[in-house]
Every structure is written in structure tokens, then in C-alpha cells.
Write a protein that holds these residues in place. Structure first.
Motif, mmCIF file in Angstrom:
data_model
loop_
_atom_site.group_PDB
_atom_site.id
_atom_site.type_symbol
_atom_site.label_atom_id
_atom_site.label_comp_id
_atom_site.label_asym_id
_atom_site.label_seq_id
_atom_site.Cartn_x
_atom_site.Cartn_y
_atom_site.Cartn_z
ATOM 1 N N TYR A 426 39.706 47.103 110.994
ATOM 2 C CA TYR A 426 39.744 45.713 111.423
ATOM 3 C C TYR A 426 38.313 45.195 111.565
ATOM 4 N N PRO A 427 38.106 43.904 111.374
ATOM 5 C CA PRO A 427 36.780 43.357 111.678
ATOM 6 C C PRO A 427 36.520 43.446 113.174
ATOM 7 N N GLY A 428 35.298 43.736 113.570
ATOM 8 C CA GLY A 428 34.960 43.733 114.991
ATOM 9 C C GLY A 428 35.057 42.330 115.550
ATOM 10 N N ARG A 429 35.464 42.195 116.804
ATOM 11 C CA ARG A 429 35.673 40.869 117.374
ATOM 12 C C ARG A 429 34.395 40.046 117.408
ATOM 13 N N GLN A 430 33.230 40.704 117.600
ATOM 14 C CA GLN A 430 31.995 39.947 117.701
ATOM 15 C C GLN A 430 31.437 39.542 116.352
#
Length: 463
Positions: A426-430
Motif C-alpha cells: 500500500y502507499p504510505g499515508r504520508q
């Protein structure tokens, strides 16, 4: 907190049909060869966790949820105009050969997509605060343990909205035979776009419907009427038994932008190239780390594989918004001794070469061979010994879907498609180049991975 100590209660269920019936609604939507193969695996189950907004005195929590649920239902009805096959059910077309049949989507004899409202005493910290993903997260999705072939009697799309003490979880379950991860997230993003455009069009009732029906990136649905492909057995559930998998540990590992860039640089330097991608470098790390944790003999083989998107590789290339299943398994195999003893860059280069060799010509050849000599669907099951499978993609716009509560605080998945060695990216939230890996392993292998100082030194505590 586990599922035995926290119950998810169903408040209401309903079915939603497209707001306006598309012209193609009455036509059968026939499966492609790759669609047929997907019948033997689980629904895609991915969801977003949101914090509830702060309530003013004029807005009560109950009113907030009622408004959210109604807007989501309205948005779903509009989204299904564009993604109309998701409102149907699977059906079978018998062929001249009694030992084969062809699967299609029948929208005429379907109540539509499912919509569920649920409640739970869980808090956001119950989901995010523990080392391992709690089992109760699986209860935040509909169609638990369902295989795609269950779409004869189950909705092909279900949205479950669960109100938590201080948050909301929106879980989507989509039949994987109709769409791959790219199509799944295109639908999720489109649902969000429609939801948020309702705010912009309030007070402009004359153009309201037209505005909501216009998507920035509408899906392209292939011609529904053919060609037809048949399966090499007569009944939908023949040869598709499902065994209960062992209990797994599931944990999220976060890798910062700096770590991901460093891994990419190291892999390329060791190989004297610039072609190895960040994702290939991170995949090399997790492949070697999981293999080391399993402590298997060096003379055994290990395989790393992932689902590669085929749209851009086809000749001519397909548009990125082409709806459907356009993926193939890319894999590379080596002796465990070679994997553990060679440089990190050597592993990343093997993965890069496997991707490079995955051309449109190879994809077409594999589909042609599959049609000439089809295997029973059981043969296409994805789990195997000594496998590390990288699923999903950090390129998908997972945090771009918002529903009036700001940016999601986390992405989580359901039961579907999990086994020892399954990893989802998943892409990191930041943002940036940061990546979160959802890793599923047998408990003893997870414990060994967590004791691997080389691996854990690269994991960030920030998620």
C-alpha cells in the motif's frame, strides 16, 4: 482486541441498483479467459478507516451517520451507472459440450449491489494500536470467505459501512472475476468523486444529475456480447473445494521514503544499473527476509511472484481506465541458498528481469495456450509452499478516496486471498515514496521475521 471480545452488529441491509439503467444492462456480459480463471479465488476486500469529525452543537452524531449513509447509497446508485456489471449476478451459458460452460454477468435477474450499515464498540485505536491486525477487521467486510464463483447467489459488489466509537470503516468487497486491483480502486475513487461532487451541486438542481453522472476518468467497459470462452467442467462448483487455511499472523510494516530510496539505490549500485525500481528493491528485501525466517534447506527452491498489470503491455496498449481483469502472474524462482548468499542487488535484478520479460507477446501466448489446453480451476489457486506473493500496488490511489471525513487514517483488508507468504503493498499515508507492507505469515515465521535485525532496522515505527 479480537472478534470474540468485540462484536460487529448489522443494523440494516439493502440492495442498490443503478440510478439510470444503462443501455447495455439487458445484454449478457461474457467472461474473458482471465475472468474465468479468477473464479477459484476470493473476492477483493479492501477498506478505509476514517476518524469521525468533531461535532458541533448543531450536528448530532446520529444525524451525521444518517447523512453519510444516504449520500453513500446515492453515490453508489450513480457509480453503478458507469460500473453496471457490478450490479449483476453470475450466470451460466451451457455449450454444445456437456463438460463445459461459459460464465457471464446477468444484470436483469439481480437485485443489485449490496449495502450494509453496521455498528461496533471498537475504537480506531483498537484497529491501529495493536502489533498485529486484529481478527475483528475481517468482520468489517461483507462476503467473508466468499469465492468469486459464489457470485451466482451473492452480490458482485458489497459495501459495508461500520460506525465505530470514534470512527467509520468503509469496506468494499468486489468479485475479483470482474475486476483487478486497478479496477477496484478506480471504482472506490469514482465513488468518492461522486460523493464529494454532491456537495458542489447542491442548490443547482437543474444540472445536478448531469454533473453527478460525469466522471473525470470514467471506466471503459468492454463489449459485453463476446467473444465467449468456456470452462472445462460442467457445474460451477465442480472441482472448487475450499480448505480451511491455518491461523496466520498479519502485521503492517512501514517503510519510509528515505528507506525505499536507499534500497533502490543499493540494488542499482550493486548491479551497475539504474533500471531496478523502488518496488522491485523492496520486494527483493521481503522475499529474502521471509525466506530466511522460514529456515528451509538451502537446496530447496523458493519463488517470488506478483500480479503485473497487462494494460500498458498489450499491443496496442489498453487505456488505464479499461475495466476488467488485465493482470498476469510474474514470477522468478531460485535455490534458497542462492537467495540468501548472493548480494541484495542480485535478487532485485532477478525480479527486474522477470518484469522486463513480461511482454505483450508473452501475455498473448499464455492466454492462447490456456485456451488450447485449459486446466481445472483448482490448478489456478494462488497459495503454495515456499512462495512469497506480492499483491496490490503502492501506485493505486488508496488515500485519494474521501467521504466528508478527511483523509483516511489507514487501509485495511479482509479475509480474502490471504495465506502464508502473502504480502500486500500500500502507499504510505504520508505520501512520497513511502510504502506499507501487509505481511501474512504462520506465527513461527512471523516471530522469526520480527527477530531479523537486518529487516527490522529498515522498518519505521511511523505508520
Amino acid at each position: 482486541m479480537d472478534s470474540s471480545s468485540s462484536e460487529v452488529r448489522i443494523i440494516s441491509k439493502c440492495f442498490v441498483k443503478p440510478k439510470t439503467i444503462p443501455q447495455k444492462w439487458k445484454e449478457p456480459y461474457h467472461f474473458s479467459p482471465t475472468d474465468h480463471i479468477m473464479l477459484s479465488i476470493h473476492y477483493i476486500q479492501k477498506g478505509l478507516l476514517f476518524l469521525k469529525p468533531s461535532f458541533s452543537e448543531s450536528v448530532k452524531p446520529k444525524e451525521f451517520m444518517e447523512t453519510l449513509l444516504q449520500k453513500l447509497k446515492d453515490s453508489l446508485a450513480i457509480a453503478l451507472v458507469h460500473f453496471y456489471p457490478l450490479a449483476g449476478r453470475l450466470s451460466t451459458l451451457k455449450t454444445d459440450n456437456s463438460r463445459s460452460h461459459s460464465v457471464f454477468v446477468d444484470c436483469n435477474n439481480s437485485p443489485g449491489a449490496r449495502f450494509i450499515h453496521a455498528e461496533s464498540d471498537l475504537s480506531v485505536s483498537d484497529i491501529l494500536g495493536s502489533t498485529y491486525v486484529p481478527l475483528v477487521v475481517q468482520s468489517l467486510f461483507d462476503h467473508h470467505k466468499a469465492l468469486n464463483r459464489d457470485g451466482y447467489t451473492m452480490s458482485l459488489l458489497s459495501i459495508k459501512v461500520t460506525e465505530l466509537v470514534d470512527g467509520v470503516f468503509i469496506g468494499l468487497s468486489m468479485n475479483h472475476s470482474l475486476g483487478d486491483g486497478s479496477s477496484f480502486w478506480q471504482f472506490f475513487n469514482s465513488l468518492s468523486e461522486i460523493f464529494n461532487s454532491q456537495e458542489e451541486t447542491i442548490g443547482n438542481n437543474n444540472n445536478n444529475n448531469n454533473a453527478l453522472l460525469c466522471l473525470k476518468n470514467p471506466p471503459i467497459i468492454r463489449e459485453a456480447t463476446g467473444p465467449m470462452y468456456s470452462l472445462p467442467f460442467s457445474e460451477p462448483n465442480e472441482s472448487l473445494s475450499q480448505s480451511e487455511p491455518p491461523v496466520l499472523k498479519e502485521r503492517m510494516f512501514h517503510f519510509s521514503s528515505e528507506t525505499v530510496r536507499s534500497l533502490k539505490s543499493k540494488a542499482n549500485q550493486e548491479c551497475g544499473t539504474t533500471m531496478i525500481s523502488s518496488f522491485q528493491a523492496l520486494t527483493a528485501l521481503i522475499w529474502r527476509s521471509i525466506t530466511r525466517a522460514r529456515k528451509l534447506p538451502n537446496d530447496q527452491e523458493t519463488t517470488c511472484r506478483f500480479a503485473a498489470g497487462n494494460r500498458s503491455r498489450m499491443n496496442p496498449p489498453l487505456p488505464t481506465n479499461q475495466f476488467g481483469v488485465y493482470i498476469s502472474l510474474v514470477k522468478t524462482t531460485t535455490k534458497i541458498g542462492n537467495l540468501l548468499e548472493n548480494e541484495f542487488g542480485w535478487i532485485a535484478l532477478k525480479l527486474h528481469q522477470a518484469v522486463t520479460e513480461h511482454t505483450g507477446e508473452k501475455i498473448s501466448y499464455e492466454i492462447d495456450q490456456m485456451l488450447k489446453s485449459p486446466l481445472p480451476l483448482q490448478a489456478y489457486r494462488l497459495s503454495n509452499l515456499n512462495i512469497v506473493h506480492m499483491g496490490s500496488s503502492p501506485r493505486f490511489n488508496k488515500y485519494g478516496s474521501e467521504f466528508g471525513m478527511g483523509k483516511a487514517v489507514a487501509v485495511r483488508s479482509g479475509y480474502g486471498g490471504k495465506y502464508d507468504g502473502k504480502v500486500s503493498a500500500y502507499p504510505g499515508r504520508q505520501g512520497g515514496a513511502s510504502i506499507d507492507l501487509e505481511v501474512c505469515l504462520l506465527p513461527e515465521f512471523m516471530e522469526a521475521l520480527e527477530s531479523d535485525q537486518e529487516f527490522m532496522s529498515l522498518v519505521s515505527s511511523s505508520t
